[in-house]
Every structure is written in C-alpha cells, then in structure tokens.
Write a protein that holds these residues in place. Structure first.
Motif, PDB file in Angstrom:
ATOM      1  N   ASN A 114      -2.170  -8.610  -5.721  1.00 41.52           N
ATOM      2  CA  ASN A 114      -1.724  -7.273  -6.120  1.00 41.52           C
ATOM      3  C   ASN A 114      -2.902  -6.351  -6.406  1.00 41.52           C
ATOM      4  OD1 ASN A 114       0.875  -8.130  -5.949  1.00 41.52           O
ATOM      5  ND2 ASN A 114       1.138  -8.450  -8.166  1.00 41.52           N
ATOM      6  N   GLY A 115      -2.767  -5.120  -5.980  1.00 42.67           N
ATOM      7  CA  GLY A 115      -3.752  -4.102  -6.335  1.00 42.67           C
ATOM      8  C   GLY A 115      -4.876  -3.920  -5.336  1.00 42.67           C
ATOM      9  N   VAL A 116      -4.957  -4.787  -4.345  1.00 40.78           N
ATOM     10  CA  VAL A 116      -6.083  -4.681  -3.394  1.00 40.78           C
ATOM     11  C   VAL A 116      -5.907  -3.531  -2.398  1.00 40.78           C
ATOM     12  CG1 VAL A 116      -6.812  -7.092  -3.497  1.00 40.78           C
ATOM     13  CG2 VAL A 116      -5.046  -6.420  -1.861  1.00 40.78           C
ATOM     14  N   GLY A 117      -4.662  -3.035  -2.285  1.00 37.16           N
ATOM     15  CA  GLY A 117      -4.409  -1.943  -1.342  1.00 37.16           C
ATOM     16  C   GLY A 117      -3.528  -2.377  -0.177  1.00 37.16           C
ATOM     17  N   LYS A 118      -2.734  -3.414  -0.430  1.00 40.03           N
ATOM     18  CA  LYS A 118      -1.873  -3.977   0.613  1.00 40.03           C
ATOM     19  C   LYS A 118      -0.828  -2.954   1.105  1.00 40.03           C
ATOM     20  CE  LYS A 118      -0.176  -7.623  -1.140  1.00 40.03           C
ATOM     21  NZ  LYS A 118       1.280  -7.856  -1.086  1.00 40.03           N
ATOM     22  N   THR A 119      -0.090  -2.388   0.167  1.00 35.54           N
ATOM     23  CA  THR A 119       0.978  -1.459   0.551  1.00 35.54           C
ATOM     24  C   THR A 119       0.412  -0.244   1.290  1.00 35.54           C
ATOM     25  OG1 THR A 119       1.896  -2.064  -1.585  1.00 35.54           O
ATOM     26  CG2 THR A 119       3.053  -0.378  -0.361  1.00 35.54           C
ATOM     27  N   THR A 120      -0.670   0.300   0.739  1.00 39.89           N
ATOM     28  CA  THR A 120      -1.292   1.459   1.374  1.00 39.89           C
ATOM     29  C   THR A 120      -1.761   1.118   2.784  1.00 39.89           C
ATOM     30  OG1 THR A 120      -2.180   1.870  -0.829  1.00 39.89           O
ATOM     31  CG2 THR A 120      -2.988   3.266   0.922  1.00 39.89           C
ATOM     32  N   THR A 121      -2.348  -0.056   2.930  1.00 41.01           N
ATOM     33  CA  THR A 121      -2.833  -0.475   4.247  1.00 41.01           C
ATOM     34  C   THR A 121      -1.673  -0.588   5.239  1.00 41.01           C
ATOM     35  OG1 THR A 121      -4.705  -1.629   3.272  1.00 41.01           O
ATOM     36  CG2 THR A 121      -4.060  -2.337   5.471  1.00 41.01           C
ATOM     37  N   PHE A 144       9.055  -9.482  -5.875  1.00 41.54           N
ATOM     38  CA  PHE A 144       8.814  -9.661  -7.308  1.00 41.54           C
ATOM     39  C   PHE A 144       8.404  -8.366  -7.975  1.00 41.54           C
ATOM     40  CE2 PHE A 144       7.868 -13.805  -5.396  1.00 41.54           C
ATOM     41  CZ  PHE A 144       8.884 -14.514  -6.002  1.00 41.54           C
ATOM     42  N   ARG A 145       7.951  -7.415  -7.167  1.00 37.57           N
ATOM     43  CA  ARG A 145       7.462  -6.178  -7.760  1.00 37.57           C
ATOM     44  C   ARG A 145       8.312  -5.022  -7.248  1.00 37.57           C
ATOM     45  NH1 ARG A 145       1.519  -4.328  -6.979  1.00 37.57           N
ATOM     46  NH2 ARG A 145       1.998  -5.049  -4.892  1.00 37.57           N
ATOM     47  N   ALA A 146       9.190  -4.524  -8.077  1.00 35.47           N
ATOM     48  CA  ALA A 146      10.029  -3.401  -7.653  1.00 35.47           C
ATOM     49  C   ALA A 146       9.149  -2.236  -7.218  1.00 35.47           C
ATOM     50  CB  ALA A 146      10.947  -2.994  -8.793  1.00 35.47           C
ATOM     51  N   GLU A 150       9.261   0.024  -3.819  1.00 24.95           N
ATOM     52  CA  GLU A 150       9.413   1.487  -3.895  1.00 24.95           C
ATOM     53  C   GLU A 150       8.296   2.191  -3.145  1.00 24.95           C
ATOM     54  OE1 GLU A 150      12.027   2.962  -4.712  1.00 24.95           O
ATOM     55  OE2 GLU A 150      12.885   1.094  -5.447  1.00 24.95           O
ATOM     56  N   GLN A 151       7.079   1.682  -3.336  1.00 20.85           N
ATOM     57  CA  GLN A 151       5.923   2.330  -2.729  1.00 20.85           C
ATOM     58  C   GLN A 151       5.954   2.215  -1.209  1.00 20.85           C
ATOM     59  OE1 GLN A 151       2.231   0.777  -4.148  1.00 20.85           O
ATOM     60  NE2 GLN A 151       1.102   2.325  -2.994  1.00 20.85           N
ATOM     61  N   LEU A 152       6.413   1.063  -0.742  1.00 19.62           N
ATOM     62  CA  LEU A 152       6.529   0.870   0.703  1.00 19.62           C
ATOM     63  C   LEU A 152       7.632   1.796   1.242  1.00 19.62           C
ATOM     64  CD1 LEU A 152       5.058  -0.933   2.729  1.00 19.62           C
ATOM     65  CD2 LEU A 152       6.971  -2.531   2.596  1.00 19.62           C
ATOM     66  N   LEU A 257     -10.803  -4.830   4.707  1.00 18.07           N
ATOM     67  CA  LEU A 257     -11.592  -4.664   3.491  1.00 18.07           C
ATOM     68  C   LEU A 257     -11.420  -3.222   3.026  1.00 18.07           C
ATOM     69  CD1 LEU A 257     -13.502  -6.014   1.486  1.00 18.07           C
ATOM     70  CD2 LEU A 257     -15.418  -5.313   2.925  1.00 18.07           C
ATOM     71  N   THR A 258     -10.738  -3.057   1.874  1.00 10.60           N
ATOM     72  CA  THR A 258     -10.431  -1.709   1.385  1.00 10.60           C
ATOM     73  C   THR A 258     -11.461  -1.248   0.349  1.00 10.60           C
ATOM     74  OG1 THR A 258      -9.123  -2.561  -0.449  1.00 10.60           O
ATOM     75  CG2 THR A 258      -7.943  -2.139   1.622  1.00 10.60           C
ATOM     76  N   LYS A 259     -11.368   0.019   0.015  1.00  8.60           N
ATOM     77  CA  LYS A 259     -12.092   0.641  -1.103  1.00  8.60           C
ATOM     78  C   LYS A 259     -13.610   0.469  -1.004  1.00  8.60           C
ATOM     79  CE  LYS A 259      -8.081  -0.582  -3.869  1.00  8.60           C
ATOM     80  NZ  LYS A 259      -7.557  -0.956  -5.169  1.00  8.60           N
ATOM     81  N   LEU A 260     -14.105   0.530   0.237  1.00  7.39           N
ATOM     82  CA  LEU A 260     -15.560   0.479   0.407  1.00  7.39           C
ATOM     83  C   LEU A 260     -16.214   1.738  -0.143  1.00  7.39           C
ATOM     84  CD1 LEU A 260     -15.834  -1.140   3.918  1.00  7.39           C
ATOM     85  CD2 LEU A 260     -17.125  -1.857   1.915  1.00  7.39           C
ATOM     86  N   ASP A 261     -15.433   2.819  -0.220  1.00 10.83           N
ATOM     87  CA  ASP A 261     -15.948   4.057  -0.804  1.00 10.83           C
ATOM     88  C   ASP A 261     -16.061   3.848  -2.306  1.00 10.83           C
ATOM     89  OD1 ASP A 261     -13.001   3.896  -0.411  1.00 10.83           O
ATOM     90  OD2 ASP A 261     -12.968   5.646  -1.720  1.00 10.83           O
ATOM     91  N   GLY A 262     -17.099   4.406  -2.866  1.00 14.88           N
ATOM     92  CA  GLY A 262     -17.197   4.369  -4.323  1.00 14.88           C
ATOM     93  C   GLY A 262     -17.586   3.032  -4.921  1.00 14.88           C
ATOM     94  N   GLY A 284     -11.323   0.208   4.759  1.00 11.42           N
ATOM     95  CA  GLY A 284     -10.781   1.376   4.065  1.00 11.42           C
ATOM     96  C   GLY A 284     -11.901   2.110   3.356  1.00 11.42           C
ATOM     97  N   ILE A 285     -12.022   3.408   3.645  1.00 11.73           N
ATOM     98  CA  ILE A 285     -13.067   4.182   2.971  1.00 11.73           C
ATOM     99  C   ILE A 285     -12.488   5.421   2.286  1.00 11.73           C
ATOM    100  CG2 ILE A 285     -15.027   3.361   4.346  1.00 11.73           C
ATOM    101  CD1 ILE A 285     -14.763   5.966   6.006  1.00 11.73           C
ATOM    102  N   GLY A 286     -11.228   5.342   1.892  1.00 13.56           N
ATOM    103  CA  GLY A 286     -10.599   6.454   1.176  1.00 13.56           C
ATOM    104  C   GLY A 286      -9.098   6.282   1.196  1.00 13.56           C
ATOM    105  N   GLU A 287      -8.396   7.224   0.567  1.00  9.59           N
ATOM    106  CA  GLU A 287      -6.952   7.059   0.407  1.00  9.59           C
ATOM    107  C   GLU A 287      -6.120   7.653   1.538  1.00  9.59           C
ATOM    108  OE1 GLU A 287      -5.397   6.714  -3.604  1.00  9.59           O
ATOM    109  OE2 GLU A 287      -7.216   7.706  -4.293  1.00  9.59           O
ATOM    110  N   GLY A 288      -6.727   8.520   2.352  1.00 14.11           N
ATOM    111  CA  GLY A 288      -5.964   9.167   3.430  1.00 14.11           C
ATOM    112  C   GLY A 288      -5.715   8.225   4.600  1.00 14.11           C
TER     113      GLY A 288
END
Ligand code: GDP
Length: 306
Positions: A114-121, A144-146, A150-152, A257-262, A284-288
């Motif tokens: 959780n939290g690695v950026g799966k849904t966003t990816t 397990f995670r409502a 929702e986010q998906l 590999l997400t969140k390489l930015d920052g 991943g180098i950003g949220e867009g």
C-alpha cells in the motif's frame, strides 16, 4: 499557454536530487587530475549511503579498487567512465516495454504494498492504453481497502473505462476471477487487476498473491500475461527488500518505479535491477498521466550522469 504545473516533468529535473546527492558527489572524486589518497573511503561513504543496495555498492567499489591496482589505468576520468558503464550495463539489461498485443485479452496483475502508487499507476497505464485505441477493463482486487476501490473508481470515471468491483471485504481472488470473465465477455483488449497490498503479515500477503495467480490462470489459460511490481523510490533500500519478498510469491515480469521525483534515493533502481530478473517497464516522475514514462535506460543514464 498551459500552466506550468500541467507540463510533464522532465526526467533530468525529476532525477535532480539523486544526481546531486549521489552521482555528482561521486563524479567529483574523479574530476581531478590525480586520485586523492583516501578515495576508497570516500567512495564507500557515498555509495553505502546512496540506497543503491549493498551488493551493487560493493561491486562498484571493487571496480574502482581493481582499476587503482592496475598501474596503467590510474586515470581518474577512465575510472569514472568504468563506473558509468557498469551502471549503464545493468540498466540496459532491464529495459523492455510490455507487448499488450501479444495476447487478447491481455491480463495484467499489479502488485505492491500500500502507498507505493499502485492505483495511480494503474490509472495512468489504463488511460494511455485507452488513448491508443484499446478497450480496457479495470478490476478492483484490493477489496480490503475501500479507499483503494474508490480511488480506482475515480480513475475509471475520469477516463470512462469500465471497472469491475466486488463487495467490500470479498475474496480478492474471486473478484479478479469474475472481473476477467466479465472483461472477456465484454471483449476487452486489456484487463488490469489491482491486488491487495496490506502487509500486516508477509505470509498472508504471499498466500493471497499465490492464490490470485492460480485463479487468474483458471479464468483464462496462460494468464496473467504480465505481473508488474510497483515500488516507491522514496523507500530506498526497503524497495529492494520488497522486490525480494514479492519474488517469493509470484513470477514478476515487470517493475514500475514510482516517485523518482523529489527523492535522492533514485539510485535504488540499480539494486532493484540486480535483485529482479525483470525489466523496468515504467518510471514515475510526477503525479500527472504524462509523468509515468516508459523506461529508457540510455535516457535515464544520461539524465543521471549529465
Ligand atoms: P497505492 O496505495 O499504492 O494505490 O498508492 P496511490 O496510487 O494511492 O499513490 C499514493 C500517492 O502517491 C498519491 O498521492 C499519488 O498521486 C502519488 N504518486 C504516485 N506515483 C507518483 C510519482 O511518480 N510521483 C509523485 N510525486 N507522486 C506519485
């Protein structure tokens, strides 16, 4: 003109902290005409705090020591060149895009804690595929995670892509089974399944993923065609440990590999490549949406070593 915030990030900008925190510091040691006496100590200090993984760090140190002990190669620029080509070599062996046309439907499982950026990816990949003219089905297997469902769902609405979701707390494998059946019935080209990433016990997570893999193969013979592991660069060496844990549970065929930015911990990509026998599919180098990029090892090395 578009506001700057919507412009896709540049890879060079995304990797800036990693470059200044590790590569530039290391490069400086080799930028003089002669080699400083305590160079090995300095190289060790930089590499062991760079989050690239102990094995890779040690191999780079060995490379430097080898070259220092052979008389004709004491040229600092040449040693620096060897370090760069060692990194290039590892990364170029872990390059390769997904051939979504290899199977129809193409079934992809997306795994990661959780939290690695799966849904966003998943949302970003789905929307790219849709733009390329493919019909996509999303399957919300993280029952397990409502919030994950929702986010998906938000991504599905935004991109107008159908989504299969089970009841809260339903068995993830059965939701995925039903989702694949539904995708096949509706003629989807690509079926992307989210999976649970709760890590309260490793055994549970691994059992669950094993079951999901088996059930996927029952829903469609030969599936999954891709099992992609999402890792967060910010977590540094922890990402390498996650890679090692997940490969016990399933046959990982690709990495994001997400969140390489920052983060200054982008060198972790080397340790991940060393740990897994699978290509890096995207970074991943950003949220867009545009900030999820196909991994190009040459471009990556250039942005890192510039
Ligand atoms: P999940 O729990 O693994 O499904 O993670 P999410 O997809 O919810 O992502 C967690 C957070 O990370 C969200 O705020 C995302 O926008 C953010 N995120 C995902 N990928 C990236 C990335 O490459 N760069 C940045 N800066 N943020 C990202």
């Amino acid at each position: 003109a578009k506001p700057a915030a919507e412009e896709p990030a540049s890879l060079r900008d995304g990797l800036q902290k990693t470059r200044t925190g590790f590569v530039d510091r290391l490069g400086k040691l080799f930028s003089h005409e002669t080699i400083p006496d305590d160079i090995i100590d300095e190289v060790e200090e930089i590499l062991f705090t760079a989050d690239i993984g102990a094995k890779i760090a040690q191999r780079i140190i060995d490379t430097v020591e080898d070259e220092l002990s052979s008389d004709e190669k004491r040229d600092p620029a040449a040693i620096w060149g060897s370090i760069r080509s060692y990194c290039e070599d590892i990364l170029s062996k872990h390059e390769g895009s997904i051939d979504f046309d290899a199977h129809t439907p193409f079934v992809m499982l997306v795994i990661g804690v959780n939290g690695v950026g799966k849904t966003t990816t998943i949302g970003k990949i789905a929307s790219k595929l849709k733009r390329e003219g493919k019909s996509v089905m999303l399957v919300a297997g993280d029952t397990f995670r409502a919030a994950a469902v929702e986010q998906l769902d938000v991504w599905a609405q935004r991109t107008n892509i159908p989504i299969h979701r089970g009841e809260d707390g339903a068995d993830p494998a059965s939701v995925i089974y039903a989702g694949i059946e539904k995708g096949m019935a509706e003629g989807a080209d690509v079926i992307i399944c989210d999976t649970a990433g709760r890590l309260h016990t490793k055994v549970n997570l691994l059992d669950e993923l094993g079951k999901i893999g088996r059930v996927t193969g029952k829903a469609l013979e030969g599936a999954p065609h891709e099992t992609i592991l999402v890792l967060d660069a910010n977590t540094g060496q922890n990402a390498i440990q996650q890679a090692s844990m997940f490969k016990e549970a399933c046959d990982i065929t690709g990495v994001v590999l997400t969140k390489l930015d920052g983060t200054a911990k982008g060198g972790v990509i080397l340790g991940i490549c060393d740990e897994l026998d699978a290509p890096v599919r995207y970074i991943g180098i950003g949220e867009g949406v545009e900030d999820l990029r196909p991994f190009d090892s040459r471009e990556f090395v250039e942005a890192l070593f510039m």
